[in-house]
Scaffold this motif. Structure first.
Motif, mmCIF file in Angstrom:
data_model
loop_
_atom_site.group_PDB
_atom_site.id
_atom_site.type_symbol
_atom_site.label_atom_id
_atom_site.label_comp_id
_atom_site.label_asym_id
_atom_site.label_seq_id
_atom_site.Cartn_x
_atom_site.Cartn_y
_atom_site.Cartn_z
ATOM 1 N N THR A 127 -3.795 -5.738 6.168
ATOM 2 C CA THR A 127 -3.047 -6.627 5.287
ATOM 3 C C THR A 127 -1.661 -6.053 5.018
ATOM 4 N N ALA A 128 -0.679 -6.544 5.757
ATOM 5 C CA ALA A 128 0.686 -6.063 5.578
ATOM 6 C C ALA A 128 1.237 -6.481 4.218
ATOM 7 N N PHE A 129 0.887 -7.685 3.766
ATOM 8 C CA PHE A 129 1.379 -8.163 2.471
ATOM 9 C C PHE A 129 0.898 -7.267 1.339
ATOM 10 N N GLY A 130 -0.396 -6.955 1.313
ATOM 11 C CA GLY A 130 -0.936 -6.111 0.264
ATOM 12 C C GLY A 130 -0.337 -4.718 0.277
ATOM 13 N N THR A 131 -0.162 -4.161 1.464
ATOM 14 C CA THR A 131 0.445 -2.832 1.585
ATOM 15 C C THR A 131 1.869 -2.835 1.063
ATOM 16 N N PHE A 132 2.628 -3.838 1.443
ATOM 17 C CA PHE A 132 4.023 -3.938 0.991
ATOM 18 C C PHE A 132 4.105 -4.057 -0.528
ATOM 19 N N LEU A 133 3.294 -4.946 -1.100
ATOM 20 C CA LEU A 133 3.349 -5.169 -2.546
ATOM 21 C C LEU A 133 2.944 -3.925 -3.324
ATOM 22 N N LEU A 134 1.884 -3.254 -2.883
ATOM 23 C CA LEU A 134 1.431 -2.054 -3.588
ATOM 24 C C LEU A 134 2.418 -0.903 -3.416
ATOM 25 N N ARG A 135 3.035 -0.796 -2.248
ATOM 26 C CA ARG A 135 4.046 0.253 -2.063
ATOM 27 C C ARG A 135 5.197 0.056 -3.041
ATOM 28 N N GLN A 136 5.667 -1.178 -3.179
ATOM 29 C CA GLN A 136 6.765 -1.431 -4.109
ATOM 30 C C GLN A 136 6.366 -1.101 -5.543
ATOM 31 N N GLN A 137 5.125 -1.361 -5.892
ATOM 32 C CA GLN A 137 4.644 -1.021 -7.228
ATOM 33 C C GLN A 137 4.529 0.485 -7.407
ATOM 34 N N PHE A 138 3.989 1.184 -6.426
ATOM 35 C CA PHE A 138 3.814 2.642 -6.532
ATOM 36 C C PHE A 138 5.158 3.348 -6.657
ATOM 37 N N LEU A 139 6.207 2.771 -6.061
ATOM 38 C CA LEU A 139 7.529 3.387 -6.155
ATOM 39 C C LEU A 139 8.088 3.347 -7.569
ATOM 40 N N THR A 140 7.587 2.440 -8.406
ATOM 41 C CA THR A 140 8.086 2.333 -9.776
ATOM 42 C C THR A 140 7.410 3.327 -10.728
ATOM 43 N N LEU A 141 6.371 3.996 -10.280
ATOM 44 C CA LEU A 141 5.644 4.917 -11.163
ATOM 45 C C LEU A 141 6.476 6.160 -11.441
ATOM 46 N N PRO A 142 6.466 6.648 -12.671
ATOM 47 C CA PRO A 142 7.207 7.876 -12.993
ATOM 48 C C PRO A 142 6.655 9.066 -12.203
ATOM 49 N N SER A 143 7.532 9.756 -11.516
ATOM 50 C CA SER A 143 7.088 10.887 -10.703
ATOM 51 C C SER A 143 6.519 12.011 -11.552
ATOM 52 N N ALA A 144 6.936 12.077 -12.819
ATOM 53 C CA ALA A 144 6.455 13.154 -13.689
ATOM 54 C C ALA A 144 4.946 13.052 -13.899
ATOM 55 N N ILE A 145 4.419 11.837 -13.952
ATOM 56 C CA ILE A 145 2.976 11.668 -14.171
ATOM 57 C C ILE A 145 2.197 12.193 -12.971
ATOM 58 N N VAL A 146 2.657 11.842 -11.778
ATOM 59 C CA VAL A 146 1.985 12.307 -10.563
ATOM 60 C C VAL A 146 2.142 13.813 -10.413
ATOM 61 N N ASP A 147 3.317 14.349 -10.737
ATOM 62 C CA ASP A 147 3.545 15.798 -10.646
ATOM 63 C C ASP A 147 2.649 16.548 -11.628
ATOM 64 N N ALA A 148 2.453 15.973 -12.813
ATOM 65 C CA ALA A 148 1.582 16.618 -13.798
ATOM 66 C C ALA A 148 0.148 16.680 -13.301
ATOM 67 N N ALA A 149 -0.294 15.619 -12.641
ATOM 68 C CA ALA A 149 -1.639 15.628 -12.072
ATOM 69 C C ALA A 149 -1.758 16.668 -10.966
ATOM 70 N N THR A 150 -0.694 16.848 -10.197
ATOM 71 C CA THR A 150 -0.702 17.867 -9.141
ATOM 72 C C THR A 150 -0.801 19.259 -9.744
ATOM 73 N N LEU A 151 -0.062 19.511 -10.814
ATOM 74 C CA LEU A 151 -0.111 20.813 -11.478
ATOM 75 C C LEU A 151 -1.492 21.087 -12.062
ATOM 76 N N ASP A 152 -2.200 20.043 -12.439
ATOM 77 C CA ASP A 152 -3.560 20.198 -12.967
ATOM 78 C C ASP A 152 -4.591 20.419 -11.866
ATOM 79 N N GLY A 153 -4.134 20.450 -10.632
ATOM 80 C CA GLY A 153 -5.044 20.710 -9.525
ATOM 81 C C GLY A 153 -5.660 19.472 -8.901
#
Length: 254
Positions: A127-153
């Protein structure tokens, strides 16, 4: 847009003489439910419904999962030619699905998957449409939240399900709803790959009904059409505002 749906519902509760009356009789003198009873009695409508449910649930579920995994990889994982992969996905949005019907049919026939759930479901899982839409949404997420999860292991699997997915739930729900509607209404591919009544989905079953009754029993055909259309129409109507919200959530991100 509403006129054909209204006429379908009205015709499904008319007797045969009322449908063919000249001049046109818009409303029946008395609602007639015999058309619906005849559909259930003459055709294995329960089997058609079960086939559609299986194809829709499995197909839409796998499509949404694949779209989530691909979109996550395109945003949060570094790998060579990532931009090229995304460009190819965009190109896939421009390719009409009719173009791949012959190659898909040849492949499925060689695998012996005609008249099987695998044959109906597998060719449409990308599903190219679903992939495109979710990618655009994931790009809006604050990187600090994902980085914090990475630091937590947290690994990629945990970050996807514990961080990214909950925040992006409206968009994921939108992709799921659009995919469900698409899978439920899919007609061309099941018509081509299935020729046994016990494996037909609801849209294809309408063709079987029309071939059996011709143009002499429109009341029964309209009743069957209503039974196909109404479930997904009700779901779409109840959840349309969530679909609009999910579609516009990541619209401003490049």
């Amino acid at each position: 847009m509403m006129a054909p749906l209204i006429w379908m519902l009205i015709s499904s509760i008319k007797t045969r003489p009322e449908i063919f009356t000249v001049p046109l009789q818009w409303l029946p003198e008395q609602p007639y439910t015999g058309n619906y009873a005849e559909v259930v009695e003459r055709y294995p409508f329960g089997r058609f419904f079960l086939n559609s449910v299986i194809v829709t649930v499995v197909g839409a579920g796998v499509k949404v999962l694949l779209a989530m995994f691909t979109a996550y990889a395109l945003v949060f994982i570094r790998f060579p030619a990532k931009k090229l992969v995304f460009i190819l996905i965009i190109v896939a949005l421009m390719v009409p699905p009719q173009v791949v019907i012959v190659p898909n049919y040849t492949l499925i026939a060689d695998l012996g998957w005609q008249n099987t759930y695998l044959g109906i479901i597998v060719p449409g899982l990308g599903t190219a449409f679903g992939t495109f839409l979710l990618r655009q949404q994931f790009l809006t997420l604050p990187s600090a939240i994902v980085d914090a999860a990475t630091l937590d292991g947290a690994g990629h699997w945990r970050k996807l399900w514990r961080v990214v997915a909950p925040i992006s739930a409206p968009t994921i729900a939108t992709v799921a709803l659009v995919t469900i509607v698409s899978e439920w209404n899919e007609y061309l591919w099941p018509l081509i790959i299935v020729d046994r009544p016990e494996m037909m989905t609801l849209p294809v079953a309408l063709t079987l009904m029309q071939n059996a009754d011709g143009t002499n029993n429109w009341g029964v055909l309209m009743a069957g059409t209503a039974m196909v259309v109404l479930p997904v129409l009700i779901v779409f109507t109840l959840l349309q505002r969530h679909i609009v919200a999910g579609l516009t959530q990541g619209a401003t991100t490049g």
